[in-house]
Design a protein around this motif. Structure first.
Motif, short mmCIF file in Angstrom:
data_model
loop_
_atom_site.label_atom_id
_atom_site.label_comp_id
_atom_site.label_asym_id
_atom_site.label_seq_id
_atom_site.Cartn_x
_atom_site.Cartn_y
_atom_site.Cartn_z
N GLY A 48 0.79 -1.22 0.00
CA GLY A 48 0.00 0.00 0.00
C GLY A 48 0.82 1.27 0.00
O GLY A 48 0.26 2.37 0.14
N CYS A 49 2.12 1.16 -0.16
CA CYS A 49 3.00 2.34 -0.18
C CYS A 49 2.54 3.33 -1.25
O CYS A 49 2.20 2.96 -2.37
N PHE A 151 4.73 1.47 7.12
CA PHE A 151 3.31 1.66 6.87
C PHE A 151 2.62 0.30 6.91
O PHE A 151 3.05 -0.65 6.24
N LEU A 153 -0.86 -1.43 6.14
CA LEU A 153 -2.14 -1.21 5.47
C LEU A 153 -3.32 -1.62 6.36
O LEU A 153 -4.38 -0.99 6.32
N GLN A 155 -3.58 -1.17 9.43
CA GLN A 155 -3.80 -0.14 10.45
C GLN A 155 -3.95 1.25 9.83
O GLN A 155 -3.81 2.26 10.54
N ARG A 156 -4.24 1.32 8.56
CA ARG A 156 -4.42 2.61 7.89
C ARG A 156 -5.54 3.40 8.57
O ARG A 156 -6.59 2.87 8.90
N ASP A 157 -5.27 4.70 8.76
CA ASP A 157 -6.26 5.56 9.43
C ASP A 157 -6.14 6.96 8.84
O ASP A 157 -5.12 7.64 9.04
N LEU A 158 -7.16 7.41 8.14
CA LEU A 158 -7.13 8.70 7.48
C LEU A 158 -7.25 9.88 8.44
O LEU A 158 -7.12 11.03 8.02
N GLY A 164 0.30 7.47 8.01
CA GLY A 164 -0.76 6.74 7.35
C GLY A 164 -1.37 5.61 8.14
O GLY A 164 -2.50 5.21 7.89
N SER A 165 -0.62 5.06 9.11
CA SER A 165 -1.15 3.93 9.88
C SER A 165 -0.88 4.13 11.37
O SER A 165 0.05 4.84 11.76
#
Length: 204
Positions: A48-49, A151, A153, A155-158, A164-165
């Motif tokens: 997801g980079c 990073f 993916l 744990q991605r959190d906008l 990013g995570s």
């Protein structure tokens, strides 16, 4: 899943002194107006980079005197708060990063700050420094704010500021080095909710 660092991940072995991009006068790579240098090469290979093209150490252009002069001139602008190092992995392209940072410090001292994004954690960088990676140690001491960790993916959190995570941290490096453990940068202010998408039908 991203890769974990290995002892042979050394700048003098991997780096080809190339940069993926240089963006002056931006406001997204840290606090204030910044000059952002994207170095080439990153073996972490996080799923997801956002900049997968820069994983290759052969990507982009060779850092040269012309770019060094351009960066120095841009950093001298009074509106610029500082330099941002990202990529790619700055701590595996230390010859380029240290060349820029040393000149910044020589010309501006601590009046301009340095931010860096790294797949290494602060604790890993300290361990590699103890293991004899002197270039990583020097660059770490020159960084003011470090966004650390791979990073993730899953744990991605906008809602997060500057990262990013959720596993990633925004750290005050000088305070962390003085304390001997990671210290969060006081400027972190995460959002309470992700940005809402505009329904374009309502605008027609």
């Amino acid at each position: 899943m991203s890769r974990d660092p290995l002892p042979d991940w050394r700048s003098d072995r991997l780096s080809q002194d190339r940069v993926a991009d240089y963006k002056p006068f931006v406001m997204v790579d840290g606090e204030g107006v910044r000059c952002s240098l994207y170095v080439s090469g990153c073996p972490f290979a996080c799923e997801g980079c956002f900049n997968e093209a820069a994983w290759s150490f052969r990507y982009g252009q060779v850092f040269d005197d012309a770019l060094a002069e351009r960066i120095a001139a841009d950093l001298a602008h009074p509106a610029v708060q500082g330099l941002t190092l990202l990529g790619g992995e700055p701590f595996l392209n230390t010859a380029v990063c240290l060349r820029v940072v040393r000149r910044l410090r020589a010309e501006h001292g601590r009046a301009k700050d340095v931010w860096a994004w790294s797949g290494y954690t602060f604790e890993e960088l300290l361990a590699w420094a103890v293991a004899g990676h002197d270039d990583k140690a020097e660059l770490l001491t020159e960084v003011d704010v470090l966004v650390d960790g791979r990073f993730d993916l899953a744990q991605r959190d906008l809602r997060l500021a500057f990262r990013g995570s959720r596993n990633q941290r925004v750290l005050d490096v000088r305070a962390s080095l003085a304390a001997g453990h990671a210290v969060t940068w006081v400027g972190v202010a995460d959002a309470s909710a992700a940005a809402e998408q505009i329904d374009r039908r309502a605008l027609i």
